[in-house]
Design a protein around this motif. Structure first.
Motif, mmCIF file in Angstrom:
data_model
loop_
_atom_site.group_PDB
_atom_site.id
_atom_site.type_symbol
_atom_site.label_atom_id
_atom_site.label_comp_id
_atom_site.label_asym_id
_atom_site.label_seq_id
_atom_site.Cartn_x
_atom_site.Cartn_y
_atom_site.Cartn_z
ATOM 1 N N ASP A 166 20.646 35.884 48.483
ATOM 2 C CA ASP A 166 19.641 36.511 49.347
ATOM 3 C C ASP A 166 19.715 35.964 50.762
ATOM 4 O O ASP A 166 19.245 36.576 51.704
ATOM 5 N N HIS A 167 20.294 34.760 50.898
ATOM 6 C CA HIS A 167 20.277 34.103 52.201
ATOM 7 C C HIS A 167 21.586 34.246 52.966
ATOM 8 O O HIS A 167 21.717 33.709 54.054
ATOM 9 N N GLY A 168 22.563 34.924 52.390
ATOM 10 C CA GLY A 168 23.825 35.102 53.103
ATOM 11 C C GLY A 168 25.020 34.946 52.193
ATOM 12 O O GLY A 168 24.888 35.019 50.967
ATOM 13 N N LEU A 169 26.182 34.730 52.812
ATOM 14 C CA LEU A 169 27.425 34.641 52.041
ATOM 15 C C LEU A 169 27.905 33.196 51.991
ATOM 16 O O LEU A 169 27.749 32.461 52.975
ATOM 17 N N GLU A 170 28.463 32.808 50.849
ATOM 18 C CA GLU A 170 29.015 31.446 50.716
ATOM 19 C C GLU A 170 30.412 31.567 50.147
ATOM 20 O O GLU A 170 30.626 32.377 49.242
ATOM 21 N N THR A 171 31.332 30.768 50.640
ATOM 22 C CA THR A 171 32.657 30.704 50.019
ATOM 23 C C THR A 171 32.697 29.421 49.198
ATOM 24 O O THR A 171 32.409 28.345 49.720
ATOM 25 N N VAL A 172 33.004 29.588 47.910
ATOM 26 C CA VAL A 172 32.928 28.449 46.984
ATOM 27 C C VAL A 172 34.225 28.377 46.180
ATOM 28 O O VAL A 172 34.779 29.418 45.820
ATOM 29 N N ALA A 173 34.689 27.172 45.899
ATOM 30 C CA ALA A 173 35.871 27.020 45.047
ATOM 31 C C ALA A 173 35.494 26.210 43.819
ATOM 32 O O ALA A 173 34.591 25.366 43.883
ATOM 33 N N GLY A 174 36.150 26.483 42.710
ATOM 34 C CA GLY A 174 35.878 25.725 41.483
ATOM 35 C C GLY A 174 37.139 25.612 40.653
ATOM 36 O O GLY A 174 38.048 26.443 40.774
ATOM 37 N N PRO A 175 37.203 24.563 39.793
ATOM 38 C CA PRO A 175 38.391 24.373 38.969
ATOM 39 C C PRO A 175 38.374 25.296 37.741
ATOM 40 O O PRO A 175 37.318 25.553 37.175
ATOM 41 N N LEU A 176 39.550 25.745 37.334
ATOM 42 C CA LEU A 176 39.659 26.538 36.107
ATOM 43 C C LEU A 176 39.791 25.584 34.922
ATOM 44 O O LEU A 176 40.327 24.488 35.106
ATOM 45 N N PRO A 177 39.321 25.929 33.722
ATOM 46 C CA PRO A 177 38.620 27.163 33.385
ATOM 47 C C PRO A 177 37.196 27.169 33.934
ATOM 48 O O PRO A 177 36.572 26.108 34.046
ATOM 49 N N LEU A 178 36.697 28.398 34.202
ATOM 50 C CA LEU A 178 35.412 28.531 34.882
ATOM 51 C C LEU A 178 34.769 29.853 34.474
ATOM 52 O O LEU A 178 35.466 30.780 34.071
ATOM 53 N N LEU A 179 33.429 29.895 34.577
ATOM 54 C CA LEU A 179 32.710 31.153 34.299
ATOM 55 C C LEU A 179 32.102 31.656 35.599
ATOM 56 O O LEU A 179 31.595 30.862 36.396
ATOM 57 N N MET A 180 32.188 32.967 35.812
ATOM 58 C CA MET A 180 31.471 33.504 36.981
ATOM 59 C C MET A 180 30.656 34.722 36.591
ATOM 60 O O MET A 180 30.984 35.433 35.639
ATOM 61 N N THR A 181 29.555 34.926 37.310
ATOM 62 C CA THR A 181 28.761 36.143 37.107
ATOM 63 C C THR A 181 28.886 36.982 38.381
ATOM 64 O O THR A 181 28.884 36.465 39.489
ATOM 65 N N VAL A 182 29.021 38.287 38.157
ATOM 66 C CA VAL A 182 29.422 39.201 39.229
ATOM 67 C C VAL A 182 28.308 40.202 39.516
ATOM 68 O O VAL A 182 27.647 40.695 38.591
ATOM 69 N N THR A 183 28.123 40.525 40.795
ATOM 70 C CA THR A 183 27.064 41.474 41.167
ATOM 71 C C THR A 183 27.665 42.833 41.552
ATOM 72 O O THR A 183 28.877 42.965 41.688
ATOM 73 N N ASP A 184 26.770 43.778 41.816
ATOM 74 C CA ASP A 184 27.249 45.123 42.194
ATOM 75 C C ASP A 184 27.668 45.215 43.663
ATOM 76 O O ASP A 184 27.932 46.299 44.170
ATOM 77 N N LYS A 185 27.743 44.053 44.350
ATOM 78 C CA LYS A 185 28.298 44.049 45.723
ATOM 79 C C LYS A 185 29.825 43.898 45.654
ATOM 80 O O LYS A 185 30.508 43.967 46.667
ATOM 81 N N ALA A 186 30.349 43.649 44.468
ATOM 82 C CA ALA A 186 31.795 43.478 44.274
ATOM 83 C C ALA A 186 32.480 44.847 44.413
ATOM 84 O O ALA A 186 31.799 45.882 44.411
ATOM 85 N N PRO A 187 33.822 44.869 44.520
ATOM 86 C CA PRO A 187 34.522 46.155 44.657
ATOM 87 C C PRO A 187 34.174 47.136 43.530
ATOM 88 O O PRO A 187 33.968 46.729 42.387
ATOM 89 N N ASP A 188 34.110 48.415 43.901
ATOM 90 C CA ASP A 188 33.702 49.454 42.937
ATOM 91 C C ASP A 188 34.612 49.490 41.712
ATOM 92 O O ASP A 188 35.831 49.359 41.844
ATOM 93 N N PRO A 189 33.997 49.709 40.533
ATOM 94 C CA PRO A 189 34.801 49.804 39.302
ATOM 95 C C PRO A 189 35.757 50.989 39.354
ATOM 96 O O PRO A 189 35.408 52.023 39.909
ATOM 97 N N ARG A 190 36.937 50.807 38.769
ATOM 98 C CA ARG A 190 37.883 51.925 38.695
ATOM 99 C C ARG A 190 37.417 52.942 37.652
ATOM 100 O O ARG A 190 36.632 52.585 36.745
ATOM 101 N N TYR A 191 37.940 54.165 37.752
ATOM 102 C CA TYR A 191 37.626 55.185 36.742
ATOM 103 C C TYR A 191 38.543 54.991 35.543
ATOM 104 O O TYR A 191 39.629 54.430 35.686
ATOM 105 N N PRO A 192 38.116 55.504 34.373
ATOM 106 C CA PRO A 192 39.025 55.448 33.223
ATOM 107 C C PRO A 192 40.289 56.252 33.544
ATOM 108 O O PRO A 192 40.216 57.248 34.254
ATOM 109 N N SER A 193 41.420 55.786 33.035
ATOM 110 C CA SER A 193 42.668 56.529 33.262
ATOM 111 C C SER A 193 42.761 57.616 32.191
ATOM 112 O O SER A 193 42.574 57.349 31.001
ATOM 113 N N MET A 194 43.063 58.856 32.602
ATOM 114 C CA MET A 194 43.138 60.000 31.656
ATOM 115 C C MET A 194 44.164 59.708 30.565
ATOM 116 O O MET A 194 43.950 60.012 29.394
ATOM 117 N N LYS A 195 45.292 59.096 31.017
ATOM 118 C CA LYS A 195 46.360 58.786 30.065
ATOM 119 C C LYS A 195 45.849 57.824 28.982
ATOM 120 O O LYS A 195 46.108 58.004 27.791
#
Ligand SMILES: Cc1cc2nc3c(=O)[nH]c(=O)nc-3n(C[C@H](O)[C@H](O)[C@H](O)COP(=O)(O)OP(=O)(O)OC[C@H]3O[C@@H](n4cnc5c(N)ncnc54)[C@H](O)[C@@H]3O)c2cc1C
Length: 284
Positions: A166-195
């Motif tokens: 809510d307060h702005g953008l942060e760039t953060v790094a973390g070691p793998l393995p790692l868990l992240m939770t993603v919001t709807d500000k992320a790139p738009d989901p792709r459509y299902p492929s017909m094939k």
């Protein structure tokens, strides 16, 4: 370097399609009356996982916990490009609160190992708690980054992401393995492929196949079905017995338009509205 990614996705009732039949007389949700959809944030989580696979290689597994109908969500995931899917389904998991849900999902993620990145949506639109991702990280003993909107790079065992708070953008790094939770500000989901839709439309669980007197599908078209025994989950920590939270009262809130104020569409009207909102501490 390729990465093994596990995505957690939930099938939820479409809360945009709420009608008068959405609630039962006892105040609980009438799931039969609402169409079931892929939880919106989870589509963004899935897209992020597929984009990592596109850039770096690896595999994407999608897990969901729910009733047998949740297999449809897994077909939708296959249509978009995932490699492996599993449905965690067991009557003993019914009525799980977030503590029990995250415990069961942690056992499922361990069953899907090895994993470098676990991706959840930020929040489900039905339970709406946003607790499951962070609880899962704790149970898997993984570092977590929440509110992720973009992956900047993955290098030398470290992932760098952009978080949108809510307060702005942060760039953060973390070691793998790692868990992240993603919001709807992320790139738009792709459509299902017909094939892929044509290819995977008959993917199903062994139980669904048996119910239709069909043979168990070959591995490629098999939606794996995991019960609590398969994922080595303690039944005492699942369902009712594993859920310390209880709903004390459910109240239907009906908003009535008993009080309203008309604002004139003039500079004076807008100034007075802004002034009132600042006085109220609604803004400012
Ligand atoms: C007090 C209380 C009592 C409840 N009682 C019941 C009950 O009796 N019966 C009942 O059916 N539900 C019940 N629930 C709802 C149930 O706990 C939640 O649906 C579940 O724990 C997930 O929480 P959430 O929907 O808030 O997910 P969130 O924490 O908002 O979800 C965050 C992310 O976690 C992942 N995730 C969440 N759930 C799943 C899942 N099932 N599979 C895969 N990924 C998932 C997704 O990536 C999602 O985007 C109750 C909830 C509370 C708070």
């Amino acid at each position: 370097m390729p990465y093994n990614i596990v995505v957690l996705a939930k099938q939820v009732p479409d809360t945009k399609a709420v009608t008068g039949k959405a609630m039962k007389d006892d105040g609980t949700v009438n799931r039969q009356a609402l169409p079931a959809i892929f939880n919106p944030d989870d589509l963004y989580a899935l897209e992020m996982a597929l984009a990592i696979k596109d850039s770096y290689g690896g595999s994407v597994t999608v897990l969901t916990m729910g009733p047998p109908q949740a297999a449809e969500l897994l077909r939708q995931a296959l249509y978009r490009g995932v490699d492996r899917v599993a449905l965690v389904t067991d009557r003993r998991a019914a009525a799980s609160d977030t503590l029990a849900t995250s415990y069961i999902l942690s056992c499922a993620v361990k069953t899907a190992a090895p994993y470098d990145i676990v991706v959840c949506g930020r929040q489900a639109i039905d339970g709406d708690t946003a607790q499951v991702g962070p609880q899962l990280a704790e149970k898997l003993d993984l570092p977590q980054i929440t509110y992720v909107e973009a992956v900047e790079e993955i290098r030398n065992g470290k992932i760098t992401v952009r978080r949108n708070t809510d307060h702005g953008l942060e760039t953060v790094a973390g070691p793998l393995p790692l868990l992240m939770t993603v919001t709807d500000k992320a790139p738009d989901p792709r459509y299902p492929s017909m094939k892929r839709v044509m290819h995977y439309k008959k993917a199903m669980t062994a139980s669904a196949a048996a119910a239709q007197s069909l043979p168990t599908p070959p591995t490629e078209f098999l939606i794996e079905e995991w019960n609590l025994d398969k994922i080595s989950a303690d039944p005492q920590r699942a369902g009712m017995s594993g859920s310390p939270t209880a709903v004390k009262r459910i109240q239907a809130i009906v908003l009535t338009g008993s009080e309203y104020k008309e604002i004139k569409p003039t500079q004076e009207g807008i100034d007075s509205l802004v002034h009132e909102l600042i006085e109220d501490h609604t803004i400012g």
